[in-house]
Design an enzyme around this catalytic site. Structure first.
Site, PDB file in Angstrom:
ATOM      1  N   HIS A   1      41.146 -14.158  36.367  1.00 38.23           N
ATOM      2  CA  HIS A   1      41.596 -14.197  37.680  1.00 38.23           C
ATOM      3  C   HIS A   1      42.482 -15.198  37.678  1.00 38.23           C
ATOM      4  O   HIS A   1      42.563 -16.470  37.107  1.00 38.23           O
ATOM      5  CB  HIS A   1      40.215 -14.580  38.536  1.00 38.23           C
ATOM      6  CG  HIS A   1      40.309 -14.351  40.003  1.00 38.23           C
ATOM      7  ND1 HIS A   1      41.082 -14.974  40.829  1.00 38.23           N
ATOM      8  CD2 HIS A   1      40.022 -13.253  40.986  1.00 38.23           C
ATOM      9  CE1 HIS A   1      41.156 -14.789  42.113  1.00 38.23           C
ATOM     10  NE2 HIS A   1      40.700 -13.550  42.188  1.00 38.23           N
ATOM     11  N   HIS A   2      43.314 -15.015  38.595  1.00 35.59           N
ATOM     12  CA  HIS A   2      44.643 -16.065  38.755  1.00 35.59           C
ATOM     13  C   HIS A   2      44.070 -17.351  39.231  1.00 35.59           C
ATOM     14  O   HIS A   2      44.916 -18.456  39.073  1.00 35.59           O
ATOM     15  CB  HIS A   2      45.659 -15.388  39.656  1.00 35.59           C
ATOM     16  CG  HIS A   2      46.987 -15.883  39.337  1.00 35.59           C
ATOM     17  ND1 HIS A   2      47.539 -16.680  38.776  1.00 35.59           N
ATOM     18  CD2 HIS A   2      48.143 -15.122  39.332  1.00 35.59           C
ATOM     19  CE1 HIS A   2      48.864 -16.903  38.548  1.00 35.59           C
ATOM     20  NE2 HIS A   2      49.303 -15.870  38.928  1.00 35.59           N
ATOM     21  N   SER A   3      42.957 -17.582  39.822  1.00 37.47           N
ATOM     22  CA  SER A   3      42.412 -18.772  40.339  1.00 37.47           C
ATOM     23  C   SER A   3      42.099 -19.724  39.110  1.00 37.47           C
ATOM     24  O   SER A   3      42.255 -20.862  39.187  1.00 37.47           O
ATOM     25  CB  SER A   3      41.328 -18.629  41.064  1.00 37.47           C
ATOM     26  OG  SER A   3      40.128 -18.003  40.499  1.00 37.47           O
TER      27      SER A   3
ATOM     28  N   CYS B   1      44.695 -12.345  43.094  1.00 36.05           N
ATOM     29  CA  CYS B   1      45.382 -11.920  42.070  1.00 36.05           C
ATOM     30  C   CYS B   1      44.841 -11.900  40.667  1.00 36.05           C
ATOM     31  O   CYS B   1      43.887 -12.831  40.744  1.00 36.05           O
ATOM     32  CB  CYS B   1      46.630 -12.856  42.126  1.00 36.05           C
ATOM     33  SG  CYS B   1      47.863 -12.513  43.349  1.00 36.05           S
TER      34      CYS B   1
ATOM     35  N   GLY C   1      44.240 -20.325  36.620  1.00 33.87           N
ATOM     36  CA  GLY C   1      45.481 -21.376  36.361  1.00 33.87           C
ATOM     37  C   GLY C   1      46.761 -20.210  36.331  1.00 33.87           C
ATOM     38  O   GLY C   1      46.501 -18.866  36.722  1.00 33.87           O
TER      39      GLY C   1
END
Length: 518
Positions: A162-164, A42, A166
């Site tokens: 990138h959703h990683s 995501c 947060g």
């Protein structure tokens, strides 16, 4: 579409006193590892409208002083093989950041803008970004600066993370911490006061101060019983959704079983927040209640038209009088409604962290609520509001969001990232869409001296053909749609239906008020 980029040749890397490139290493959280799984890769994209022509040098200098001081925005992801090399560990490793590697100043050729439609050009540009992954050898973020005059902005900035890094709430709070009030460049943005205490808890407090202690005790016991019952029902529904309970195959439900990575289309529309507040105050609801009710009405209108067009295409009902609606009578259409579980991490905390190197709670702290939309045409548009409020009030009196968060952590620790990603992917695939609502600043703010006209955040990479995001800012609300264009080829018509539903509900509210005054 041809896009040329230029980069500043001057050295803009952020150097540490220590000559070593790697300063510290921190393992990725389980949630961050899930966001790197193939089933759930995501990204967050935020389109920001700017009131004046962008000065890239000013933006770059501002980023050096703020954003890249955050550990996640100055760290790259490194994978290391462990043991028999079948298992890998992933860590955030601090690195020197060359800001111009992340800031892309697009040289837009005006002849490539078909019919001078800058809005369509912007949508195509952002859509193209959804097909290009970020370079994992560098920190996972980009900022695109577009010298492009659109219908609602002089220039445009596009942030991609990138959703990683947060959850959406923490990332948007971090972006806001990089901004300042236009009226006072030394002051951070102000958000509306949020009263987190529910009406239920307020009634209990009122009862405890009253004379009837017995009635208060009954209310407490009843509230606790309903909390347990609602939580059990919601937990069973979530388990059933993960295993077998699927939504109706409507014209807006996508199929991501065979294609994990798709080009997505991102569009937005800005409406008056004052109209939403008028409905909210008259109906004694919250802004979120109104947004859910209007969304239900808009989706009903859109689906009714899509079903009608489908029947016309196959030649049905051509010789007979058209029915009141072509939709099936019973449609199961549910949304994964994102809930922020984070203890308040204020903008001030994030600003202090970037300025002084202090720490604050960070990461992905979100739970999910499975929210069922009641799809159908209503004679009274206010029925959509009442129905949505009734459901969300029951969901508030449940621990569903916290339970999904805790269950996710348990599955991650017990079965690993791949199993957790498949379970989450399956649960979301059995629902139709995602939905979130973020509260924004109440005054005009500036992005390193550039006044902002709107903010339109969105997410892609999860198995939904439709994601609806709402972002308030000053006296306006921006609706962002992320759609799979092979499923929803006309997202602007869905925005039209949403806006018409808002006006229809507003008119019904005003008519009801005028009748009550007579």
């Amino acid at each position: 579409m041809e896009i040329k980029t230029r980069r500043d040749t001057s050295e803009t890397s952020v150097r540490k006193d220590d000559e070593e490139e790697v300063e510290e290493e921190q393992p990725l959280s389980p949630a961050a590892r899930v966001f790197h799984a193939p089933e759930f890769n995501c990204y967050v994209i935020s389109v920001i409208g700017i009131k004046k022509k962008i000065d890239p040098d000013v933006i770059i200098e501002g980023l050096k002083q703020t954003l890249i001081r955050h550990p996640r925005f100055s760290s790259k992801m490194v994978s290391t093989s462990v043991g028999n090399k079948k298992r890998q560990t992933q860590s955030w490793v601090r690195t020197n950041v060359v800001v111009t590697d992340h800031v892309i100043v697009s040289d837009i050729q005006t002849q490539n803008i078909e019919n001078g439609n800058a809005d369509a050009f912007l949508e195509t540009y952002v859509s193209n970004l959804t097909t290009v992954p970020l370079d994992i050898s560098k920190p996972l973020w980009q900022l695109h600066l577009l010298d492009l005059k659109t219908s609602d902005a002089e220039n445009v900035a596009v942030l991609k993370f990138h959703h990683s890094l947060g959850d959406g709430m923490s990332l948007m709070a971090l972006v806001l911490a990089c901004m300042r009030k236009t009226s006072n460049p030394d002051e951070l943005p102000s958000l509306p006061n949020q009263n987190r205490s529910s009406s239920r808890s307020s009634r209990l407090m009122a009862g405890s101060r009253g004379d009837s202690r017995f009635l208060w005790l009954v209310m407490v016991i009843w509230s606790a019983i309903m909390l347990v019952l609602n939580t059990v029902c919601d937990a069973l529904e979530f388990i059933a959704t993960t295993m077998f309970l699927k939504d109706t195959e409507t014209p807006i439900k996508g199929d991501f079983r065979f294609s994990k990575s798709k080009r997505m289309c991102l569009v937005h529309r800005t409406v008056s927040l004052d109209d939403i507040k008028l409905i909210k105050n008259t109906m004694k609801m919250t802004v979120n209640d109104v947004v859910l009710g209007v969304s239900q009405a808009g989706l009903s209108q859109y689906l009714d038209r899509r079903y009608g067009e489908k029947k016309k295409k196959v030649g049905e009902d051509q010789d007979s009088k058209r029915k009141a609606t072509d939709m099936p009578k019973r449609i199961r259409l549910r949304s994964a409604l994102l809930v922020n579980l984070r203890p308040n991490t204020g903008i001030q905390d994030l600003a202090d962290m970037m300025a002084k190197g202090s720490t604050c709670r960070w990461g992905n702290w979100i739970g999910y609520i499975v929210f069922p939309f009641s799809i159908g045409l209503r004679d009274d548009p206010l029925q959509h509001l009442r129905r949505a409020k009734r459901i969300i009030d029951r969901k508030k009196n449940s621990l569903e969001a916290a339970l999904t968060f805790v269950a996710g952590k348990f599955i991650l620790k017990t079965f690993g990232v791949q199993v957790a990603a498949k379970i989450i992917n399956r649960a979301l695939s059995n629902t139709t869409m995602s939905f979130s609502n973020l509260i924004g600043p109440i005054e005009e703010i500036s992005f390193y001296g550039h006044p902002i006209t709107y903010m339109a955040p969105s997410v892609y990479g999860h198995p939904h053909a439709l994601t609806m995001h709402f972002q308030s800012y000053m006296n306006q609300m921006t609706i962002s749609l992320t759609v799979d264009p092979t499923v929803i080829s006309d997202p602007h018509r869905l925005l039209d239906d949403w806006e018409k539903s808002l006006q229809s509900i507003k008119a019904a509210v005003q008519e009801r008020d005028s009748r009550s005054l007579d």
